[in-house]
Scaffold this active site. Structure first.
Site, short mmCIF file in Angstrom:
data_model
loop_
_atom_site.label_atom_id
_atom_site.label_comp_id
_atom_site.label_asym_id
_atom_site.label_seq_id
_atom_site.Cartn_x
_atom_site.Cartn_y
_atom_site.Cartn_z
N ARG A 26 1.30 -1.40 0.00
CA ARG A 26 0.11 0.07 0.24
C ARG A 26 1.07 1.16 0.35
O ARG A 26 0.15 2.02 -0.64
CB ARG A 26 -0.82 -0.16 1.15
CG ARG A 26 -2.04 -1.13 1.17
CD ARG A 26 -3.58 -0.78 1.53
NE ARG A 26 -4.24 -1.95 1.11
CZ ARG A 26 -5.24 -2.08 2.04
NH1 ARG A 26 -5.20 -1.37 2.99
NH2 ARG A 26 -6.57 -3.35 1.68
N SER A 107 18.50 -16.42 2.78
CA SER A 107 17.53 -15.44 1.83
C SER A 107 18.90 -13.71 2.12
O SER A 107 18.45 -13.09 0.31
CB SER A 107 16.73 -14.84 1.83
OG SER A 107 15.60 -15.88 2.59
N ASP A 129 13.93 -16.47 14.65
CA ASP A 129 15.30 -17.09 15.16
C ASP A 129 16.30 -15.10 16.20
O ASP A 129 16.51 -15.25 17.04
CB ASP A 129 16.32 -17.38 14.42
CG ASP A 129 15.83 -19.27 14.94
OD1 ASP A 129 14.74 -19.09 15.57
OD2 ASP A 129 16.63 -19.66 13.79
N LYS A 156 3.67 -26.14 32.07
CA LYS A 156 3.93 -25.74 33.37
C LYS A 156 2.84 -26.31 34.48
O LYS A 156 2.68 -27.22 35.40
CB LYS A 156 4.41 -24.43 34.12
CG LYS A 156 5.40 -24.27 34.44
CD LYS A 156 5.96 -22.23 34.43
CE LYS A 156 6.78 -22.43 35.87
NZ LYS A 156 7.22 -20.96 35.71
N GLY A 187 9.74 -17.64 33.87
CA GLY A 187 10.29 -18.36 34.75
C GLY A 187 10.60 -20.25 34.98
O GLY A 187 10.82 -20.83 35.90
N GLU A 189 14.24 -23.29 35.55
CA GLU A 189 14.97 -23.06 36.10
C GLU A 189 16.02 -23.21 35.76
O GLU A 189 17.15 -23.49 36.37
CB GLU A 189 14.55 -24.38 37.14
CG GLU A 189 13.81 -24.41 38.42
CD GLU A 189 12.87 -23.30 38.26
OE1 GLU A 189 12.21 -22.89 38.57
OE2 GLU A 189 11.61 -23.98 37.41
P1 ADP Z 1 16.31 -18.08 5.80
O1 ADP Z 1 16.32 -16.75 4.83
O2 ADP Z 1 15.20 -18.49 6.22
O3 ADP Z 1 17.89 -17.98 6.66
P2 ADP Z 1 16.87 -20.48 3.73
O4 ADP Z 1 19.08 -20.35 4.40
O5 ADP Z 1 16.84 -21.39 3.76
O6 ADP Z 1 16.51 -19.66 4.49
O7 ADP Z 1 17.65 -19.39 2.77
C1 ADP Z 1 17.32 -19.00 1.19
C2 ADP Z 1 17.64 -19.26 0.16
O8 ADP Z 1 18.06 -17.99 0.49
C3 ADP Z 1 17.85 -20.24 -0.13
O9 ADP Z 1 16.99 -21.52 -0.54
C4 ADP Z 1 18.94 -20.01 -1.65
O10 ADP Z 1 17.90 -19.84 -2.80
C5 ADP Z 1 19.42 -18.20 -0.23
N1 ADP Z 1 20.40 -18.28 -0.29
C6 ADP Z 1 20.71 -19.64 1.01
N2 ADP Z 1 21.89 -19.12 1.45
C7 ADP Z 1 22.44 -18.23 0.02
C8 ADP Z 1 24.26 -18.34 -0.16
N3 ADP Z 1 25.47 -18.20 0.83
N4 ADP Z 1 23.82 -17.29 -0.78
C9 ADP Z 1 23.25 -17.21 -2.02
N5 ADP Z 1 22.00 -17.44 -1.28
C10 ADP Z 1 21.30 -18.36 -0.49
#
Ligand code: ADP
Length: 324
Positions: A26, A107, A129, A156, A187, A189
């Site tokens: 948008r 990515s 993460d 829990k 909480g 442990e």
């Molecule tokens: P995320 O983006 O969640 O870390 P991935 O590690 O699976 O997930 O990466 C997503 C996509 O990005 C992969 O399937 C690949 O196409 C591309 N990709 C991942 N690592 C690399 C890299 N080191 N160099 C280039 N492209 C990458």
């Protein structure tokens, strides 16, 4: 002629991707850009599988988990330069001047590789993460934490009914962020994370003491990148902690769910940052947040550095020794 901006969601999905697609689409349309979505990450770009994003068809996305664009792992993109050149060709033929990549660390690396062959990219960090350099927060972590908190609270309840210790495994391949913040909120442990060694003997002694004092439950959280819940349970079983030990691997529920308020707000900020980067011609950057600021980190820097868990959170690991 209107300029076209391409958008993909790539890699592991994260709650908040849909609100981000909505805000970004948008905002761009309001500013006279044409928006072209591609399905299933880099694979959809290479195969030119488009998903037209319009003002109306992004309605209702704020409260939807997942991503309407779909996502994929596409290893050929990483290993084969001819595949990346094909993506560039598709973008050029479609008149797309910038590719916005919503995804995690992998990515981002893919976007960096594209930038090196002349494609203008902007990366928006989405990963439950919270493990990406150049931003305090990644999209999806707030929702994931809310899901974990809810699950642990429920566990829990049942743990208390049976005098049990539960080992709960959460996501986090390279980072203990989810595990340690969830442990604080619930909480727990004890916590096991990749960044710190947990003293198993000391933990076992504390658990035994709690058991003898009649505390009816104990919770231990482990990040998948450190060990599996089964490994930790095996170690503790050998130490005679008194409690009956049970395991719960939360798994993919952590990736789903209605994006919580903070993820929607973050999505909005990332969308506004993207608009600014496009206006400024500031490409090949990761848009992130630091406190109240929106930040722009060159991909070259972001791929070279690793985000560290803050000292505060590292030190928090030791506070689980406090008795409540
Ligand atoms: P995320 O983006 O969640 O870390 P991935 O590690 O699976 O997930 O990466 C997503 C996509 O990005 C992969 O399937 C690949 O196409 C591309 N990709 C991942 N690592 C690399 C890299 N080191 N160099 C280039 N492209 C990458």
């Amino acid at each position: 002629m209107k300029k076209s901006i391409g958008i993909i969601t790539s890699g592991g999905d994260a709650p908040g991707m849909n609100p981000l697609i909505r805000y970004l689409t948008r905002a761009l349309i309001e500013n006279n850009y044409e928006v072209v979505g591609f399905k299933n990450g880099y694979r959809g770009v290479v195969n030119n599988e488009q998903y037209k994003l319009t003002y109306d068809n992004v309605a209702g996305l704020l409260k939807r988990g997942g991503t309407i664009l779909g996502t994929s792992r596409f290893p050929e993109f990483k290993t084969d330069e001819s595949v990346r050149l094909k993506a560039k060709e598709v973008l050029e033929n479609e008149g797309i001047s910038v590719l916005v990549v919503i995804g995690g660390d992998g990515s981002m690396r893919g976007a960096y590789d594209l930038s090196k062959i002349g494609v203008n990219t902007i990366v928006l960090p989405a990963s439950i993460d919270n493990d990406m350099y150049g931003t305090d927060e990644t999209l999806g972590m707030h929702t994931a934490l809310s899901t974990i908190q809810d699950a642990v609270d429920k566990i829990k309840d049942t743990a208390s009914s049976h005098d049990r210790a539960f080992i709960i495994e959460v996501m986090g391949h390279r980072s203990g962020y989810l595990a340690v913040t969830a442990a604080i909120a619930t909480g727990a442990e004890g916590v096991f994370i990749p960044e710190v060694e947990t003293d198993v003997d000391e933990l076992a002694k504390r658990l035994r003491k709690r058991y003898e004092e009649g505390r009816r439950n104990s919770i231990i959280i482990v990040a998948e990148g450190k060990a599996s819940a089964y490994d930790i349970a095996k170690m503790l079983k050998e130490k005679d902690i008194g409690y009956d030990i049970r395991i719960s691997v939360l798994g993919h529920i952590q990736r789903g769910g209605i994006p919580v308020f903070h993820d929607r707000l973050l999505a909005f900020r990332l969308a506004m940052g993207t608009l600014k980067a496009i206006f400024d011609g500031n490409f090949n950057v990761l848009v992130g947040v630091k406190g109240k600021e929106i930040t722009f980190t060159p991909l070259k820097e972001a791929v070279a550095r690793r985000k560290k868990l803050s000292e505060f959170l590292i030190n928090s690991v030791y506070t689980f020794r406090w008795e409540d």
